[in-house]
Design a protein around this motif. Structure first.
Motif, mmCIF file in Angstrom:
data_model
loop_
_atom_site.group_PDB
_atom_site.id
_atom_site.type_symbol
_atom_site.label_atom_id
_atom_site.label_comp_id
_atom_site.label_asym_id
_atom_site.label_seq_id
_atom_site.Cartn_x
_atom_site.Cartn_y
_atom_site.Cartn_z
ATOM 1 N N LEU A 1 0.836 -1.197 0.000
ATOM 2 C CA LEU A 1 0.000 0.000 0.000
ATOM 3 C C LEU A 1 0.867 1.241 0.000
ATOM 4 N N LYS A 2 0.290 2.337 -0.514
ATOM 5 C CA LYS A 2 1.057 3.587 -0.612
ATOM 6 C C LYS A 2 0.545 4.610 0.395
ATOM 7 N N ALA A 3 1.349 5.628 0.612
ATOM 8 C CA ALA A 3 1.007 6.685 1.571
ATOM 9 C C ALA A 3 -0.386 7.236 1.279
ATOM 10 N N GLY A 4 -1.174 7.389 2.325
ATOM 11 C CA GLY A 4 -2.522 7.914 2.191
ATOM 12 C C GLY A 4 -3.584 6.842 2.098
ATOM 13 N N ASP A 5 -3.202 5.616 1.747
ATOM 14 C CA ASP A 5 -4.188 4.531 1.669
ATOM 15 C C ASP A 5 -4.697 4.176 3.063
ATOM 16 N N ALA B 1 6.410 -4.089 6.811
ATOM 17 C CA ALA B 1 7.382 -3.042 6.460
ATOM 18 C C ALA B 1 6.628 -1.743 6.260
ATOM 19 N N GLY B 2 7.302 -0.630 6.504
ATOM 20 C CA GLY B 2 6.688 0.674 6.292
ATOM 21 C C GLY B 2 6.163 1.275 7.583
ATOM 22 N N THR B 3 5.411 2.366 7.413
ATOM 23 C CA THR B 3 4.876 3.098 8.558
ATOM 24 C C THR B 3 3.384 3.297 8.386
ATOM 25 N N ALA B 4 2.635 2.948 9.436
ATOM 26 C CA ALA B 4 1.175 3.105 9.417
ATOM 27 C C ALA B 4 0.702 3.435 10.825
ATOM 28 N N THR B 5 -0.478 4.060 10.890
ATOM 29 C CA THR B 5 -1.080 4.375 12.185
ATOM 30 C C THR B 5 -2.477 3.779 12.253
ATOM 31 N N ALA B 6 -2.942 3.584 13.471
ATOM 32 C CA ALA B 6 -4.297 3.067 13.685
ATOM 33 C C ALA B 6 -5.311 4.121 13.252
ATOM 34 N N TYR B 7 -6.432 3.641 12.717
ATOM 35 C CA TYR B 7 -7.490 4.547 12.281
ATOM 36 C C TYR B 7 -8.816 4.071 12.854
ATOM 37 N N SER B 8 -9.551 4.990 13.480
ATOM 38 C CA SER B 8 -10.875 4.687 13.999
ATOM 39 C C SER B 8 -11.698 5.961 13.997
ATOM 40 N N LYS B 9 -12.977 5.826 13.646
ATOM 41 C CA LYS B 9 -13.871 6.987 13.604
ATOM 42 C C LYS B 9 -14.333 7.395 15.000
ATOM 43 N N THR C 1 5.809 3.211 1.148
ATOM 44 C CA THR C 1 5.050 1.991 0.901
ATOM 45 C C THR C 1 5.024 1.159 2.176
ATOM 46 N N ALA C 2 3.882 0.580 2.461
ATOM 47 C CA ALA C 2 3.746 -0.317 3.610
ATOM 48 C C ALA C 2 3.336 -1.687 3.098
ATOM 49 N N VAL C 3 3.885 -2.719 3.715
ATOM 50 C CA VAL C 3 3.561 -4.089 3.345
ATOM 51 C C VAL C 3 2.800 -4.723 4.504
ATOM 52 N N PHE C 4 1.591 -5.201 4.205
ATOM 53 C CA PHE C 4 0.756 -5.855 5.207
ATOM 54 C C PHE C 4 0.463 -7.286 4.799
ATOM 55 N N MET C 5 0.453 -8.176 5.778
ATOM 56 C CA MET C 5 -0.102 -9.515 5.598
ATOM 57 C C MET C 5 -1.524 -9.438 6.156
ATOM 58 N N VAL C 6 -2.512 -9.890 5.368
ATOM 59 C CA VAL C 6 -3.908 -9.773 5.778
ATOM 60 C C VAL C 6 -4.589 -11.128 5.599
ATOM 61 N N ARG C 7 -5.351 -11.518 6.622
ATOM 62 C CA ARG C 7 -6.195 -12.716 6.525
ATOM 63 C C ARG C 7 -7.614 -12.282 6.880
ATOM 64 N N ILE D 1 -9.045 1.781 0.803
ATOM 65 C CA ILE D 1 -9.606 3.048 0.363
ATOM 66 C C ILE D 1 -8.442 3.970 0.035
ATOM 67 N N SER D 2 -8.335 4.318 -1.239
ATOM 68 C CA SER D 2 -7.240 5.196 -1.667
ATOM 69 C C SER D 2 -7.520 6.630 -1.253
ATOM 70 N N GLU D 3 -6.467 7.399 -1.067
ATOM 71 C CA GLU D 3 -6.550 8.777 -0.610
ATOM 72 C C GLU D 3 -7.453 9.602 -1.538
ATOM 73 N N GLN D 4 -7.448 9.292 -2.834
ATOM 74 C CA GLN D 4 -8.233 10.066 -3.796
ATOM 75 C C GLN D 4 -9.742 9.937 -3.538
ATOM 76 N N LYS D 5 -10.185 8.807 -2.943
ATOM 77 C CA LYS D 5 -11.619 8.581 -2.733
ATOM 78 C C LYS D 5 -12.152 9.294 -1.511
ATOM 79 N N GLU D 6 -11.276 9.742 -0.607
ATOM 80 C CA GLU D 6 -11.766 10.351 0.640
ATOM 81 C C GLU D 6 -12.145 11.789 0.468
#
Length: 164
Positions: free
Chosen positions: A79-83, A97-105, A147-153, A159-164
């Motif tokens: 994933l790329k920055a802003g995703d 790998a990469g840098t990400a933060t938790a997101y919650s409404k 870029t961040a690399v996630f393993m997801v199950r 949601i890309s930054e452009q859609k927000e």
């Protein structure tokens, strides 16, 4: 010898004889090839395996009221920055790998089972920590930079930054 000693030796001999007979009977096993312990041929085993395959049991198809259990595969996402990566109920994520933060409404955090804590909105996600999403309520992770690399199950949405 006294009568008491003779009586004691007689009782002891009877107990010993009874235990020997009981042990011998318990130790008997079925003769290989008998009806109690049949020998089978490879063709018979193959035939039984084919019957199981035809019944759908090995393929995970439900039989006799059983439920099918599907195990989700791990997907690797770049994933790329802003995703924003949002998890549904039961989804597991690990930042490799990469840098990400938790997101919650709202005030709900994301359970970090490796760190035994809740990651609140804006908290940096530690590398190689398993995150599990308890509800489908929009919680996720925001890619901070590069870029961040996630393993997801499990089920997820990017949601890309452009859609927000």
């Amino acid at each position: 010898m006294s009568n008491k000693v003779k009586l004691g030796l007689g009782i002891g001999a009877l107990i010993l004889a009874g235990s020997i007979v009981t042990t011998a009977m318990a130790g008997e096993t079925s003769e290989p090839g008998s009806q109690e312990d049949p020998l089978v041929t490879k063709s018979y085993v193959d035939q039984q395996i084919n019957l199981l395959k035809q019944s759908g049991l090995p393929s995970g198809q439900p039989t006799d009221g059983e439920e099918t259990v599907k195990v989700a595969q791990i997907i690797v996402l770049n994933l790329k920055a802003g995703d924003l990566l949002v998890g549904n109920t039961g989804t597991e994520m690990i930042l490799r790998a990469g840098t990400a933060t938790a997101y919650s409404k709202d005030a709900n955090g994301i359970p970090d089972v490796t760190g035994a804590t809740d990651l609140k909105n804006g908290t940096k996600i530690p590398l190689n920590h398993q995150l599990i999403y308890p509800r489908n309520d929009g919680r996720g992770v925001k890619i901070v930079s590069g870029t961040a690399v996630f393993m997801v199950r499990g089920e997820y949405e990017v949601i890309s930054e452009q859609k927000e």
